[in-house]
Design a protein around this motif. Sequence first.
Motif, PDB file in Angstrom:
ATOM      1  N   ARG A 123       0.832  -1.219   0.000  1.00  0.00           N
ATOM      2  CA  ARG A 123       0.000   0.000   0.000  1.00  0.00           C
ATOM      3  C   ARG A 123       0.856   1.255   0.000  1.00  0.00           C
ATOM      4  O   ARG A 123       0.412   2.316   0.420  1.00  0.00           O
ATOM      5  CB  ARG A 123      -0.918  -0.022   1.216  1.00  0.00           C
ATOM      6  CG  ARG A 123      -1.804  -1.260   1.207  1.00  0.00           C
ATOM      7  CD  ARG A 123      -2.708  -1.286   2.420  1.00  0.00           C
ATOM      8  NE  ARG A 123      -3.422  -2.556   2.456  1.00  0.00           N
ATOM      9  CZ  ARG A 123      -4.707  -2.685   2.741  1.00  0.00           C
ATOM     10  NH1 ARG A 123      -5.428  -1.632   3.022  1.00  0.00           N
ATOM     11  NH2 ARG A 123      -5.269  -3.876   2.753  1.00  0.00           N
ATOM     12  N   TYR A 124       2.074   1.137  -0.455  1.00  0.00           N
ATOM     13  CA  TYR A 124       2.973   2.297  -0.452  1.00  0.00           C
ATOM     14  C   TYR A 124       2.477   3.334  -1.460  1.00  0.00           C
ATOM     15  O   TYR A 124       1.775   2.993  -2.434  1.00  0.00           O
ATOM     16  CB  TYR A 124       4.410   1.869  -0.758  1.00  0.00           C
ATOM     17  CG  TYR A 124       4.618   1.209  -2.098  1.00  0.00           C
ATOM     18  CD1 TYR A 124       4.831   1.960  -3.251  1.00  0.00           C
ATOM     19  CD2 TYR A 124       4.597  -0.184  -2.230  1.00  0.00           C
ATOM     20  CE1 TYR A 124       5.026   1.360  -4.488  1.00  0.00           C
ATOM     21  CE2 TYR A 124       4.792  -0.797  -3.466  1.00  0.00           C
ATOM     22  CZ  TYR A 124       5.004  -0.011  -4.578  1.00  0.00           C
ATOM     23  OH  TYR A 124       5.184  -0.611  -5.808  1.00  0.00           O
ATOM     24  N   PRO A 125       2.843   4.609  -1.258  1.00  0.00           N
ATOM     25  CA  PRO A 125       2.374   5.644  -2.195  1.00  0.00           C
ATOM     26  C   PRO A 125       2.860   5.346  -3.608  1.00  0.00           C
ATOM     27  O   PRO A 125       4.027   5.005  -3.798  1.00  0.00           O
ATOM     28  CB  PRO A 125       3.035   6.932  -1.670  1.00  0.00           C
ATOM     29  CG  PRO A 125       3.607   6.605  -0.342  1.00  0.00           C
ATOM     30  CD  PRO A 125       3.700   5.127  -0.191  1.00  0.00           C
ATOM     31  N   CYS A 185       0.123  -1.304 -10.922  1.00  0.00           N
ATOM     32  CA  CYS A 185       0.548  -2.465 -11.697  1.00  0.00           C
ATOM     33  C   CYS A 185       1.295  -2.018 -12.957  1.00  0.00           C
ATOM     34  O   CYS A 185       0.988  -0.974 -13.528  1.00  0.00           O
ATOM     35  CB  CYS A 185      -0.669  -3.292 -12.079  1.00  0.00           C
ATOM     36  SG  CYS A 185      -0.217  -4.854 -12.817  1.00  0.00           S
ATOM     37  N   ASP A 186       2.271  -2.823 -13.394  1.00  0.00           N
ATOM     38  CA  ASP A 186       2.963  -2.476 -14.641  1.00  0.00           C
ATOM     39  C   ASP A 186       2.412  -3.243 -15.841  1.00  0.00           C
ATOM     40  O   ASP A 186       3.005  -3.232 -16.915  1.00  0.00           O
ATOM     41  CB  ASP A 186       4.487  -2.626 -14.507  1.00  0.00           C
ATOM     42  CG  ASP A 186       4.903  -4.040 -14.131  1.00  0.00           C
ATOM     43  OD1 ASP A 186       4.043  -4.933 -14.099  1.00  0.00           O
ATOM     44  OD2 ASP A 186       6.107  -4.244 -13.862  1.00  0.00           O
ATOM     45  N   VAL A 187       1.281  -3.905 -15.633  1.00  0.00           N
ATOM     46  CA  VAL A 187       0.553  -4.512 -16.759  1.00  0.00           C
ATOM     47  C   VAL A 187      -0.693  -3.661 -16.971  1.00  0.00           C
ATOM     48  O   VAL A 187      -1.332  -3.241 -16.008  1.00  0.00           O
ATOM     49  CB  VAL A 187       0.151  -5.969 -16.431  1.00  0.00           C
ATOM     50  CG1 VAL A 187      -0.706  -6.564 -17.543  1.00  0.00           C
ATOM     51  CG2 VAL A 187       1.377  -6.825 -16.179  1.00  0.00           C
ATOM     52  N   GLY A 204      16.683   1.669  -2.053  1.00  0.00           N
ATOM     53  CA  GLY A 204      16.286   0.746  -3.121  1.00  0.00           C
ATOM     54  C   GLY A 204      15.599   1.472  -4.254  1.00  0.00           C
ATOM     55  O   GLY A 204      14.729   2.333  -4.038  1.00  0.00           O
ATOM     56  N   THR A 205      16.018   1.129  -5.465  1.00  0.00           N
ATOM     57  CA  THR A 205      15.464   1.784  -6.657  1.00  0.00           C
ATOM     58  C   THR A 205      15.042   0.735  -7.689  1.00  0.00           C
ATOM     59  O   THR A 205      15.394   0.812  -8.862  1.00  0.00           O
ATOM     60  CB  THR A 205      16.492   2.763  -7.265  1.00  0.00           C
ATOM     61  OG1 THR A 205      17.733   2.059  -7.444  1.00  0.00           O
ATOM     62  CG2 THR A 205      16.721   3.964  -6.377  1.00  0.00           C
ATOM     63  N   GLY A 206      14.313  -0.296  -7.208  1.00  0.00           N
ATOM     64  CA  GLY A 206      13.658  -1.239  -8.115  1.00  0.00           C
ATOM     65  C   GLY A 206      12.273  -0.691  -8.428  1.00  0.00           C
ATOM     66  O   GLY A 206      11.978   0.492  -8.219  1.00  0.00           O
TER      67      GLY A 206
HETATM   68  P1  NAP Z   1      13.799  -5.089  -6.353  1.00  0.00           P
HETATM   69  O1  NAP Z   1      13.489  -4.947  -7.769  1.00  0.00           O
HETATM   70  O2  NAP Z   1      14.511  -6.304  -5.903  1.00  0.00           O
HETATM   71  O3  NAP Z   1      14.604  -3.802  -5.919  1.00  0.00           O
HETATM   72  C1  NAP Z   1      15.186  -3.723  -4.663  1.00  0.00           C
HETATM   73  C2  NAP Z   1      16.076  -2.512  -4.604  1.00  0.00           C
HETATM   74  O4  NAP Z   1      16.681  -2.458  -3.322  1.00  0.00           O
HETATM   75  C3  NAP Z   1      17.213  -2.564  -5.610  1.00  0.00           C
HETATM   76  O5  NAP Z   1      17.476  -1.271  -6.062  1.00  0.00           O
HETATM   77  C4  NAP Z   1      18.357  -3.105  -4.771  1.00  0.00           C
HETATM   78  O6  NAP Z   1      19.630  -2.766  -5.249  1.00  0.00           O
HETATM   79  C5  NAP Z   1      18.080  -2.417  -3.463  1.00  0.00           C
HETATM   80  N1  NAP Z   1      18.694  -3.110  -2.349  1.00  0.00           N
HETATM   81  C6  NAP Z   1      18.466  -4.366  -1.941  1.00  0.00           C
HETATM   82  N2  NAP Z   1      19.237  -4.661  -0.874  1.00  0.00           N
HETATM   83  C7  NAP Z   1      19.955  -3.555  -0.615  1.00  0.00           C
HETATM   84  C8  NAP Z   1      20.935  -3.234   0.352  1.00  0.00           C
HETATM   85  N3  NAP Z   1      21.349  -4.139   1.241  1.00  0.00           N
HETATM   86  N4  NAP Z   1      21.472  -1.996   0.337  1.00  0.00           N
HETATM   87  C9  NAP Z   1      21.069  -1.113  -0.581  1.00  0.00           C
HETATM   88  N5  NAP Z   1      20.151  -1.345  -1.537  1.00  0.00           N
HETATM   89  C10 NAP Z   1      19.604  -2.569  -1.543  1.00  0.00           C
HETATM   90  O7  NAP Z   1      12.485  -5.004  -5.442  1.00  0.00           O
HETATM   91  P2  NAP Z   1      11.124  -4.213  -5.748  1.00  0.00           P
HETATM   92  O8  NAP Z   1      11.400  -2.857  -6.221  1.00  0.00           O
HETATM   93  O9  NAP Z   1      10.253  -4.380  -4.564  1.00  0.00           O
HETATM   94  O10 NAP Z   1      10.492  -5.002  -6.950  1.00  0.00           O
HETATM   95  C11 NAP Z   1      10.450  -6.421  -6.940  1.00  0.00           C
HETATM   96  C12 NAP Z   1       9.566  -6.871  -8.066  1.00  0.00           C
HETATM   97  O11 NAP Z   1       8.210  -6.722  -7.681  1.00  0.00           O
HETATM   98  C13 NAP Z   1       9.679  -6.071  -9.330  1.00  0.00           C
HETATM   99  O12 NAP Z   1      10.793  -6.411 -10.081  1.00  0.00           O
HETATM  100  C14 NAP Z   1       8.364  -6.375 -10.000  1.00  0.00           C
HETATM  101  O13 NAP Z   1       8.371  -7.618 -10.595  1.00  0.00           O
HETATM  102  C15 NAP Z   1       7.428  -6.409  -8.801  1.00  0.00           C
HETATM  103  N6  NAP Z   1       6.836  -5.074  -8.630  1.00  0.00           N
HETATM  104  C16 NAP Z   1       6.016  -4.646  -9.608  1.00  0.00           C
HETATM  105  C17 NAP Z   1       5.463  -3.414  -9.529  1.00  0.00           C
HETATM  106  C18 NAP Z   1       4.578  -2.979 -10.623  1.00  0.00           C
HETATM  107  O14 NAP Z   1       3.780  -3.732 -11.103  1.00  0.00           O
HETATM  108  N7  NAP Z   1       4.701  -1.784 -11.080  1.00  0.00           N
HETATM  109  C19 NAP Z   1       5.727  -2.573  -8.453  1.00  0.00           C
HETATM  110  C20 NAP Z   1       6.567  -3.032  -7.454  1.00  0.00           C
HETATM  111  C21 NAP Z   1       7.127  -4.302  -7.550  1.00  0.00           C
HETATM  112  P3  NAP Z   1      20.380  -3.724  -6.298  1.00  0.00           P
HETATM  113  O15 NAP Z   1      19.709  -3.520  -7.599  1.00  0.00           O
HETATM  114  O16 NAP Z   1      21.785  -3.282  -6.249  1.00  0.00           O
HETATM  115  O17 NAP Z   1      20.217  -5.129  -5.778  1.00  0.00           O
END
Ligand code: NAP
Length: 556
Positions: free
Chosen positions: A51-53, A57-59, A185-187
């Motif tokens: 529920r973060y701001p 969905c990316d679909v 984190g910048t995923g």
């Molecule tokens: P993520 O893609 O795994 O990103 C995690 C981020 O945290 C990365 O930037 C990672 O850096 C960083 N990180 C992890 N451990 C760290 C540490 N010890 N110190 C500093 N930085 C650290 O996770 P997420 O953003 O939650 O996304 C996960 C997946 O969920 C997505 O790939 C996607 O499939 C799904 N999702 C989808 C949506 C959507 O539909 N729009 C939204 C959110 C999530 P590194 O890259 O260096 O590891």
Amino acid sequence: MTLTEGIDYDIVVIGAGFAGMYAVHAFRSRGYRVHAYEAGSDVGGTWYWNRYPGARCDVESRSYSYSFDPELLQDWTWSGRYPSQPEILDYARHVADRYDLRRDITFDTRVRSAWFDDRTTTWTITADGGDQVRARYCVTAVGCLSATQVPRLPGLERFRGEVHHTGNWPHEGVGLAGRRVAVIGTGSSGIQAIPEIAKQAAHLTVFQRTPNFTLPARNRPMTPLEQEEVKAGYTESRARARRSPAGVDQPYPTISAKDVSEAERLRVFESKWAEGGTRFMASFRDIGTDLEANAFASEFVRAKIAEVVDDPAVAERLSPRDYPIGAKRICLDTDYLATFNRPNVELVDLRTDPIAAVTESGVRAGDRDIPLDVIVMATGYDAMTGALLRMDIRGRDGLPLGARWHDGPQTYLGLATAGFPNLFLITGPGSPSVLAMVIMAIEQHVDWIADCLDHLRDRGLDRIEATEQAEQDWGRHVNDVAATRLYRHANSWYVGANIPGKPRVILPYTGGFGTYSKRCDEVTRAGYAGFRLGPGDGPAEPGAQIGRPRHVGRQG
Ligand code: NAP
């Protein structure tokens, strides 16, 4: 008709997100006694917790829904191009109401263990509170991205402010206005949250370890005409999606990025960029398979970063340079890059200024103390295996799943694993799962499992187990296909690289959803080739029904 007397249920489903919800509906419709256990207080899974701001969905919404019931497709109207978390959660609740799913789901109940008893061919499922239930089959519907990962930062426990993970966001929200906030984190999660948090916070510090490729979502409301058109086209569109590589009805190009002129390449990239969304990745057929083709797309996106971000040094820090675009999950954003032009936003590059410690009042990174009120962990998940391995699942002879998967998950079709009879994994490792439109992947798995159970029931059988040979062959195929893709070139959760100590193996099946479904159908037609089918040893003694265990919160 039910399978056996003397057990609590024919099937226990673990989880009530989109997978568990459809599993309850499908199995119940076919006459099985099914019950699901869910840690949350309601349905929705990912969309219940995240529920973060900015969560969205990316679909595209036209693709992101169940397709098992044409009437359901018709009676739900999406408001925008990309559905937001609150809207998807509303949809999940609508589905639960419409099919009266909640009567077969126990909420606020985290499953701690699932043990197989070879003598009685039953699974004993134990909840965190200690209550137990027995079933013939156990179906995991625990989600691919549900086991949150919080890094062990030195001193984190000392921090006097608030710490929240995006995947476990407080339901009452987090007060961000006027406060000093950090996002680590910048995923996908961080990239969605950062622009929204920046609008509210007094100051936002973004801690970035690896810059990510992100594409503009260009989200917008849908017009009533579009909504009508989408509904009118659902049947054909979903049929095409079912045969497609990603479970999404969209053009899949046949032209190589290497076979066109530079001017033509740029024209195509520009038009996809302007269109918004992940279709950019389908500009040419070989962006995901050929490093040279990929480099064109990667360079195009880096040029866009330099165009949007005012400070060239910040733009450079935001530019991914050491892996191909798409090798990590591509992100979609709304104003992410432009957010770094705001005066209240700072980017800290952890590669040059690593976090030395969290203090009582903030974070020490490089040679600076950064004062903070709130730390947002957008640090991701122990993907695809974490939620399974955090439970204590034991198969034949008490073999723990963690031991069986010590060197990485081993599955047949991502649906089953040798040594664990009568256990089915919805969107398990080795299946397309996260690389397909996941609701379609879920429906395909649940339908396959339901057909399989019918097959057993019709023949008076009640035991099924993948053979080790079939599992090894499938594992080899999964690896062979992955070797032709670019995922191995990045340290991502697709290959387990985000979790210290996790075996580095490709987790999803990368050969495409349509191809995979065909393979599953062939296995069915061949009488469940690769599985050992048999009679169990008869009815079990009645087990203790799960009552109302105390709420133990989310595992994370
Ligand atoms: P993520 O893609 O795994 O990103 C995690 C981020 O945290 C990365 O930037 C990672 O850096 C960083 N990180 C992890 N451990 C760290 C540490 N010890 N110190 C500093 N930085 C650290 O996770 P997420 O953003 O939650 O996304 C996960 C997946 O969920 C997505 O790939 C996607 O499939 C799904 N999702 C989808 C949506 C959507 O539909 N729009 C939204 C959110 C999530 P590194 O890259 O260096 O590891």
